[in-house]
Design a protein around this motif. Structure first.
Motif, short mmCIF file in Angstrom:
data_model
loop_
_atom_site.label_atom_id
_atom_site.label_comp_id
_atom_site.label_asym_id
_atom_site.label_seq_id
_atom_site.Cartn_x
_atom_site.Cartn_y
_atom_site.Cartn_z
N ARG A 87 66.79 -41.31 73.18
CA ARG A 87 65.85 -42.25 74.34
C ARG A 87 65.71 -41.51 75.76
O ARG A 87 64.72 -41.81 76.35
N SER A 88 66.82 -41.01 76.15
CA SER A 88 66.56 -40.39 77.66
C SER A 88 65.51 -39.24 77.69
O SER A 88 65.10 -39.08 78.78
N ASP A 89 65.39 -38.59 76.67
CA ASP A 89 63.91 -37.88 76.70
C ASP A 89 62.89 -38.48 76.37
O ASP A 89 61.70 -37.78 76.65
N CYS A 90 62.64 -39.84 76.26
CA CYS A 90 61.23 -40.41 75.72
C CYS A 90 61.08 -41.36 76.59
O CYS A 90 60.00 -42.28 76.34
N THR A 91 61.61 -41.65 77.91
CA THR A 91 61.13 -42.65 78.81
C THR A 91 59.60 -42.36 79.16
O THR A 91 59.36 -41.22 79.57
N PRO A 92 59.01 -43.57 79.37
CA PRO A 92 57.52 -43.22 79.98
C PRO A 92 57.41 -42.94 81.23
O PRO A 92 58.38 -43.20 81.96
N SER A 143 69.11 -46.38 63.21
CA SER A 143 70.05 -46.36 61.55
C SER A 143 70.23 -47.63 61.18
O SER A 143 70.27 -48.77 61.94
N PRO A 144 70.46 -47.80 59.98
CA PRO A 144 70.48 -49.10 59.29
C PRO A 144 71.73 -49.80 59.70
O PRO A 144 72.06 -50.90 59.73
N ASP A 145 72.85 -49.07 60.38
CA ASP A 145 74.17 -49.56 60.94
C ASP A 145 74.00 -49.89 62.45
O ASP A 145 74.79 -50.77 63.01
N GLY A 146 72.72 -49.56 63.01
CA GLY A 146 72.44 -49.81 64.33
C GLY A 146 73.27 -48.92 65.41
O GLY A 146 72.92 -49.00 66.65
N GLU A 147 73.81 -48.05 64.84
CA GLU A 147 74.77 -47.14 65.79
C GLU A 147 73.77 -46.17 66.46
O GLU A 147 74.20 -45.42 67.43
N SER A 148 72.49 -45.71 65.88
CA SER A 148 71.73 -44.40 66.48
C SER A 148 70.42 -45.19 66.64
O SER A 148 69.60 -45.76 65.57
N VAL A 149 69.92 -45.15 68.02
CA VAL A 149 68.68 -45.71 68.33
C VAL A 149 67.73 -44.36 68.94
O VAL A 149 68.35 -43.78 70.07
N LEU A 150 66.73 -44.01 68.39
CA LEU A 150 65.96 -42.87 69.01
C LEU A 150 64.57 -43.39 69.39
O LEU A 150 64.12 -44.64 68.90
N SER A 154 55.80 -35.36 71.55
CA SER A 154 55.46 -34.39 70.36
C SER A 154 55.19 -35.25 69.02
O SER A 154 54.80 -34.55 68.03
N GLY A 155 55.57 -36.56 68.99
CA GLY A 155 55.50 -37.38 67.66
C GLY A 155 57.03 -37.03 66.92
O GLY A 155 57.11 -37.91 65.90
N LYS A 156 58.06 -36.24 67.57
CA LYS A 156 59.33 -36.21 66.87
C LYS A 156 60.21 -37.32 67.27
O LYS A 156 59.99 -37.43 68.59
N PRO A 157 61.28 -37.67 66.45
CA PRO A 157 62.34 -38.54 67.06
C PRO A 157 63.19 -37.50 67.92
O PRO A 157 63.46 -36.65 67.94
N SER A 158 63.53 -38.47 69.21
CA SER A 158 64.34 -37.77 70.42
C SER A 158 65.16 -38.80 70.63
O SER A 158 64.85 -40.13 70.57
#
Length: 119
Positions: free
Chosen positions: A114-119, A96-103, A108-112
């Protein structure tokens, strides 16, 4: 008639609030929002570990921010940050532009989150 208009106005209020949160205009802070978005991704533990391995192999690691490739996720605007080594995409993040949200981009190609997206 007035009551119908009032109800319509109340029903539209959440949509207007969501639209207000989807403002992708960079905050008036000079270059700070752009550096903040990239820094948020660079300091993630999974990114630091991957970048260290890539650098050990001799690869050049790049962080590419696009404020023109925006998405709406969880009611907020997010800019796209791609992490690459020698031009090959490793992972795509959304900040997010304010840096508060990092996905992160899920398989699946959808934003999620980070805990759901670890390799």
């Amino acid at each position: 008639m007035r009551r119908a208009l009032l109800l319509l106005g109340l029903a539209a209020a959440p949509a207007l609030q969501a639209a207000a949160n989807f403002d992708c205009t960079p905050p008036n802070e000079g270059n700070r929002p752009f550096f903040r978005a990239i820094s948020k991704v660079r300091v993630l533990p999974e990114t630091e570990a991957w970048a260290a391995q890539a650098t050990k192999r001799g690869a050049a690691v790049h962080y590419v921010l696009s404020i023109h490739e925006t998405i709406e996720a969880f009611g907020l605007c997010h800019w796209t940050v791609e992490v690459k080594a020698d031009g090959e995409l490793w992972k795509r993040f959304y900040v997010s532009p304010d840096g508060e949200s990092v996905l992160a981009q899920a398989p699946s190609g959808k934003p999620s989150p980070r805990s759901d997206c670890t390799p």
